[in-house]
Scaffold this motif. Structure first.
Motif, PDB file in Angstrom:
ATOM      1  N   PRO A   8       0.822  -1.213   0.000  1.00 44.84           N
ATOM      2  CA  PRO A   8       0.000   0.000   0.000  1.00 44.84           C
ATOM      3  C   PRO A   8       0.853   1.260   0.000  1.00 44.84           C
ATOM      4  O   PRO A   8       1.933   1.309   0.600  1.00 44.84           O
ATOM      5  N   SER A   9       0.386   2.277  -0.693  1.00 49.34           N
ATOM      6  CA  SER A   9       1.059   3.566  -0.729  1.00 49.34           C
ATOM      7  C   SER A   9      -0.002   4.628  -0.982  1.00 49.34           C
ATOM      8  O   SER A   9      -1.130   4.319  -1.357  1.00 49.34           O
ATOM      9  N   PHE A  10       0.369   5.875  -0.775  1.00 43.64           N
ATOM     10  CA  PHE A  10      -0.569   6.979  -0.949  1.00 43.64           C
ATOM     11  C   PHE A  10       0.109   8.061  -1.766  1.00 43.64           C
ATOM     12  O   PHE A  10       1.211   8.503  -1.441  1.00 43.64           O
ATOM     13  N   ARG A  11      -0.555   8.500  -2.844  1.00 43.50           N
ATOM     14  CA  ARG A  11      -0.011   9.540  -3.724  1.00 43.50           C
ATOM     15  C   ARG A  11      -0.827  10.810  -3.543  1.00 43.50           C
ATOM     16  O   ARG A  11      -2.038  10.804  -3.763  1.00 43.50           O
ATOM     17  N   LEU A  12      -0.148  11.871  -3.166  1.00 42.13           N
ATOM     18  CA  LEU A  12      -0.810  13.144  -2.913  1.00 42.13           C
ATOM     19  C   LEU A  12      -0.332  14.188  -3.920  1.00 42.13           C
ATOM     20  O   LEU A  12       0.852  14.538  -3.954  1.00 42.13           O
ATOM     21  N   ALA A  13      -1.237  14.684  -4.745  1.00 41.12           N
ATOM     22  CA  ALA A  13      -0.908  15.764  -5.666  1.00 41.12           C
ATOM     23  C   ALA A  13      -1.041  17.104  -4.942  1.00 41.12           C
ATOM     24  O   ALA A  13      -1.836  17.244  -4.010  1.00 41.12           O
ATOM     25  N   TYR A  14      -0.266  18.083  -5.376  1.00 43.22           N
ATOM     26  CA  TYR A  14      -0.406  19.431  -4.813  1.00 43.22           C
ATOM     27  C   TYR A  14       0.001  20.453  -5.859  1.00 43.22           C
ATOM     28  O   TYR A  14       0.858  20.201  -6.706  1.00 43.22           O
ATOM     29  N   VAL A  15      -0.647  21.602  -5.799  1.00 40.75           N
ATOM     30  CA  VAL A  15      -0.435  22.641  -6.801  1.00 40.75           C
ATOM     31  C   VAL A  15       0.550  23.678  -6.276  1.00 40.75           C
ATOM     32  O   VAL A  15       0.778  23.772  -5.062  1.00 40.75           O
ATOM     33  N   PRO A  32       3.863   4.970   9.435  1.00 38.94           N
ATOM     34  CA  PRO A  32       5.241   4.866   8.931  1.00 38.94           C
ATOM     35  C   PRO A  32       5.456   3.743   7.916  1.00 38.94           C
ATOM     36  O   PRO A  32       6.411   3.798   7.142  1.00 38.94           O
ATOM     37  N   ASP A  33       4.567   2.755   7.898  1.00 36.92           N
ATOM     38  CA  ASP A  33       4.733   1.630   6.973  1.00 36.92           C
ATOM     39  C   ASP A  33       4.087   1.874   5.606  1.00 36.92           C
ATOM     40  O   ASP A  33       4.195   1.034   4.717  1.00 36.92           O
ATOM     41  N   ILE A  34       3.400   3.013   5.457  1.00 36.60           N
ATOM     42  CA  ILE A  34       2.737   3.315   4.185  1.00 36.60           C
ATOM     43  C   ILE A  34       3.354   4.582   3.611  1.00 36.60           C
ATOM     44  O   ILE A  34       3.102   5.686   4.111  1.00 36.60           O
ATOM     45  N   PRO A  35       4.198   4.464   2.592  1.00 37.33           N
ATOM     46  CA  PRO A  35       4.868   5.656   2.047  1.00 37.33           C
ATOM     47  C   PRO A  35       3.892   6.610   1.393  1.00 37.33           C
ATOM     48  O   PRO A  35       2.927   6.202   0.732  1.00 37.33           O
ATOM     49  N   GLU A  54      -3.825   9.039 -11.251  1.00 36.63           N
ATOM     50  CA  GLU A  54      -2.391   9.168 -11.045  1.00 36.63           C
ATOM     51  C   GLU A  54      -2.042   9.727  -9.667  1.00 36.63           C
ATOM     52  O   GLU A  54      -0.875   9.885  -9.323  1.00 36.63           O
ATOM     53  N   ALA A  55      -3.060  10.045  -8.894  1.00 36.36           N
ATOM     54  CA  ALA A  55      -2.895  10.434  -7.492  1.00 36.36           C
ATOM     55  C   ALA A  55      -4.167  10.029  -6.761  1.00 36.36           C
ATOM     56  O   ALA A  55      -5.249   9.972  -7.357  1.00 36.36           O
ATOM     57  N   ASP A  56      -4.047   9.725  -5.476  1.00 40.38           N
ATOM     58  CA  ASP A  56      -5.208   9.302  -4.686  1.00 40.38           C
ATOM     59  C   ASP A  56      -6.035  10.497  -4.212  1.00 40.38           C
ATOM     60  O   ASP A  56      -7.252  10.390  -4.043  1.00 40.38           O
ATOM     61  N   ALA A  57      -5.380  11.615  -3.975  1.00 46.13           N
ATOM     62  CA  ALA A  57      -6.049  12.848  -3.542  1.00 46.13           C
ATOM     63  C   ALA A  57      -5.137  14.010  -3.904  1.00 46.13           C
ATOM     64  O   ALA A  57      -3.971  13.813  -4.257  1.00 46.13           O
ATOM     65  N   GLY A  58      -5.673  15.218  -3.816  1.00 38.58           N
ATOM     66  CA  GLY A  58      -4.862  16.376  -4.175  1.00 38.58           C
ATOM     67  C   GLY A  58      -5.216  17.599  -3.350  1.00 38.58           C
ATOM     68  O   GLY A  58      -6.360  17.781  -2.928  1.00 38.58           O
ATOM     69  N   LEU A  59      -4.205  18.426  -3.102  1.00 34.53           N
ATOM     70  CA  LEU A  59      -4.399  19.750  -2.523  1.00 34.53           C
ATOM     71  C   LEU A  59      -4.487  20.707  -3.690  1.00 34.53           C
ATOM     72  O   LEU A  59      -3.471  21.012  -4.333  1.00 34.53           O
ATOM     73  N   VAL A  60      -5.691  21.130  -4.014  1.00 28.35           N
ATOM     74  CA  VAL A  60      -5.963  21.831  -5.269  1.00 28.35           C
ATOM     75  C   VAL A  60      -6.610  23.183  -4.997  1.00 28.35           C
ATOM     76  O   VAL A  60      -6.991  23.495  -3.872  1.00 28.35           O
ATOM     77  N   ARG A  61      -6.745  23.962  -6.059  1.00 26.60           N
ATOM     78  CA  ARG A  61      -7.424  25.251  -5.949  1.00 26.60           C
ATOM     79  C   ARG A  61      -8.879  25.106  -6.381  1.00 26.60           C
ATOM     80  O   ARG A  61      -9.187  24.425  -7.349  1.00 26.60           O
TER      81      ARG A  61
END
Length: 264
Positions: A8-15, A32-35, A54-61
């Motif tokens: 498991p991993s988590f991809r966070l997009a941000y603008v 700590p076990d999930i990058p 391509e990302a699980d969630a994002g910090l967006v405008r």
């Protein structure tokens, strides 16, 4: 876990302008076990990145397409005008759009402010990006209105900025595809909302819930035993003032009344 399953991993997009560091730190401490992988993306491209998975969630405008995305608004930024340090605007603490009416203002193609109509005098061209527009401001060709975080991100020593009190403002939100609300997305929601690791609104293991259900009847039984009234030898409840009446010698016997005397 089989060899074909991925860890498991988590991809966070941000603008640009958004700083996710404080939330990433909490994630690393808590999970700590999930990058967590950060994916920087231009504001205009963030929605398509999330749609494509391509990302699980994002910090967006804001705004976002609420028919497809869920969003939690986080904060709204102050809007500022970037000017050369020797510009007349630097003599005041803040300005209005009317103060900029005679200024050449750049409106880059990646502008994130929702203008009804751009203020000021139109520039000879629209720069492709905000950094390109800032280069033109440094060359004393015009000015640029942006969210304050972008003015800080692209800071130059020869430029400064002042708040524009009546300009549109840009909101930042945590957003993700509504149909892809995974457990890891819920974990990150809890982090940005400031929930503790033991928050009742967070995910709770099934075992813990089952244990709580078992404990409730036992606790209720214990309370009933503790509150049950004491009984006398005859099986009748004894009140707080009943000791003297039920026991022998526990209280004074009632006085006997004699026959009334005749009056002479």
């Amino acid at each position: 876990m089989t060899g074909s399953e991925e860890s498991p991993s988590f991809r966070l997009a941000y603008v640009p302008g958004v700083t996710p560091a404080k939330w990433v730190k909490v994630w690393n401490d808590r999970l700590p076990d999930i990058p967590l992988t950060l994916v920087q993306v231009p504001a205009a491209e963030a929605p398509e990145l999330l749609r494509a998975g391509e990302a699980d969630a994002g910090l967006v405008r804001l705004p976002v397409d609420r028919t497809f995305f869920s969003a939690i608004p986080l904060y709204t930024e102050t809007t500022v005008v970037i000017v050369p340090k020797d510009h007349l605007i630097t003599a005041v603490d803040e300005v209005t759009l009317a103060d900029l009416a005679d200024e050449v203002l750049f409106h880059p193609l990646d502008d994130v402010l929702d203008w009804d109509s751009p203020p000021g005098q139109p520039a000879f061209e629209r720069p492709a990006t905000t950094p390109d527009a800032i280069e033109l401001v440094a060359a004393n060709v015009g000015l640029l209105v942006v969210p304050q975080s972008l003015a800080r991100l692209y800071h130059r020593r020869d430029l400064t900025y002042r708040p524009v009190v009546d300009a549109p403002r840009s909101g930042v939100a945590l957003s993700w595809p509504e149909e892809a609300t995974t457990d890891l997305v819920e974990d990150f929601i809890g982090i940005v909302r400031g929930r503790t690791v033991n928050s009742t609104r967070g995910r709770t293991p099934a075992k813990t819930e089952a244990e709580q259900q078992r404990k409730r009847p036992e606790q209720a039984g214990a309370r009933q035993k503790k509150q049950a009234p004491a009984k006398s030898a005859g099986g009748k409840p004894v009140g707080r003032t009943g000791r003297g009446r039920a026991g022998s010698g526990g209280g004074k016997a009632p006085a006997k009344r004699g026959k009334p005397r005749r009056r002479s």
